[in-house]
Design an enzyme around this catalytic site. Structure first.
Site, mmCIF file in Angstrom:
data_model
loop_
_atom_site.group_PDB
_atom_site.id
_atom_site.type_symbol
_atom_site.label_atom_id
_atom_site.label_comp_id
_atom_site.label_asym_id
_atom_site.label_seq_id
_atom_site.Cartn_x
_atom_site.Cartn_y
_atom_site.Cartn_z
ATOM 1 N N HIS A 1 1.907 0.993 -13.221
ATOM 2 C CA HIS A 1 2.740 -0.181 -13.526
ATOM 3 C C HIS A 1 4.217 0.238 -13.466
ATOM 4 C CE1 HIS A 1 3.660 -4.100 -15.145
ATOM 5 N NE2 HIS A 1 4.547 -3.500 -15.929
ATOM 6 N N GLY B 1 0.776 -1.239 0.000
ATOM 7 C CA GLY B 1 0.000 0.000 0.000
ATOM 8 C C GLY B 1 0.805 1.286 0.000
ATOM 9 N N SER B 2 2.066 1.230 -0.467
ATOM 10 C CA SER B 2 2.849 2.473 -0.431
ATOM 11 C C SER B 2 2.294 3.507 -1.411
ATOM 12 C CB SER B 2 4.329 2.202 -0.699
ATOM 13 O OG SER B 2 4.549 1.814 -2.022
ATOM 14 N N ASN B 3 1.722 3.059 -2.518
ATOM 15 C CA ASN B 3 1.111 4.025 -3.442
ATOM 16 C C ASN B 3 -0.168 4.615 -2.849
ATOM 17 O OD1 ASN B 3 2.515 4.347 -6.192
ATOM 18 N ND2 ASN B 3 2.718 2.172 -5.724
ATOM 19 N N ASN C 1 -4.462 2.401 -13.599
ATOM 20 C CA ASN C 1 -3.514 1.527 -12.909
ATOM 21 C C ASN C 1 -2.114 2.125 -13.003
ATOM 22 O OD1 ASN C 1 -2.526 -0.913 -11.663
ATOM 23 N ND2 ASN C 1 -1.815 -1.580 -13.679
HETATM 24 C C1 GRF Z 1 3.741 -0.995 -7.423
HETATM 25 O O1 GRF Z 1 5.066 -1.188 -7.855
HETATM 26 C C2 GRF Z 1 2.816 -0.831 -8.589
HETATM 27 O O2 GRF Z 1 3.423 -0.265 -9.709
HETATM 28 C C3 GRF Z 1 2.457 -2.272 -8.906
HETATM 29 O O3 GRF Z 1 2.369 -2.900 -7.647
HETATM 30 C C4 GRF Z 1 3.209 -2.241 -6.719
HETATM 31 C C5 GRF Z 1 2.377 -1.911 -5.512
HETATM 32 O O4 GRF Z 1 3.146 -1.442 -4.446
HETATM 33 N N1 GRF Z 1 1.233 -2.325 -9.685
HETATM 34 P P1 GRF Z 1 2.446 -0.809 -3.184
HETATM 35 O O5 GRF Z 1 1.485 -1.855 -2.605
HETATM 36 O O6 GRF Z 1 1.712 0.423 -3.603
HETATM 37 O O7 GRF Z 1 3.531 -0.504 -2.203
#
Ligand code: GRF
Length: 189
Positions: free
Chosen positions: A110, A12-14, A108
């Site tokens: 990526h 969940g860092s994003n 999304n």
């Molecule tokens: C990220 O690298 C994103 O690009 C990919 O999955 C990863 C998720 O990381 N789709 P996080 O859970 O947001 O840390």
């Protein structure tokens, strides 16, 4: 005020980067109204709790089909009047039920420069291939995995041999680009 839903399956860092950007007023006019997660023990749920967010958590094993669990997701999205769905490490292929309901409103992130290195090991595949320009892509979600129309990309050169360092740089870039892209899209909704 636009309502966004973030879908995540893991760390969940994003998701956290999006919440922090909103808190710092870097994305005006929107809030995360719902966090959708397919793994009842995913760390991202602790973050959602920290930010005091509503969650829709489901276990796909409890459903007969993708269409069945997506019908429940759609209901939750409608209940929360969601305008935009942001996938952030959601490790499932999105099916027709969601795609039909949220046409052109599911995006999304990526961790590669699409169309190169699709799939769940984008960073490792690019590193092992030996490319020297890496990056991230934000795209609309379509039936084809990592194949929808590209919205934004950012790239950098990397000549090192440390995949951990590389992953770190890619994630840092993701955490900048995703909020910036959401900000732009929200204005166009
Ligand atoms: C990220 O690298 C994103 O690009 C990919 O999955 C990863 C998720 O990381 N789709 P996080 O859970 O947001 O840390």
């Amino acid at each position: 005020m636009r309502q966004i839903a973030v879908f995540a399956s893991g760390r969940g860092s994003n998701y956290e980067a999006i919440e922090k950007a909103i808190l710092k007023n870097k994305i005006d006019g929107c809030r995360v109204a719902l966090l959708v997660c397919d793994k009842p023990d995913a760390p991202v749920l602790k973050l959602a709790e920290k930010f005091n967010r509503k969650t829709f958590v489901f276990d796909p094993k409890g459903y007969k089909s993708k269409a069945d669990y997506e019908a429940d997701i759609v209901e939750a999205l409608r209940d929360h009047k969601i305008d935009l769905v942001c996938l952030a490490g959601y490790m499932r292929i999105v099916g027709d039920t969601l795609l039909k309901e949220y046409k052109d409103r599911i995006i999304n992130i990526h961790p590669s420069l699409l169309p190169s290195f699709k799939g769940k090991n984008g960073i490792k595949d690019a590193f092992e291939y030996g490319v020297k320009v890496f990056g991230v892509t934000i795209h609309y979600v379509s039936k084809e995995i990592d194949g929808g129309r590209i919205i934004a990309q950012r790239a950098f050169e990397y000549y090192g041999d440390d995949i951990v360092e590389l992953e770190d740089r890619i994630h840092k870039l993701e955490h900048e680009l995703y909020p910036q892209t959401i900000k732009k899209l929200i204005k166009e909704l």
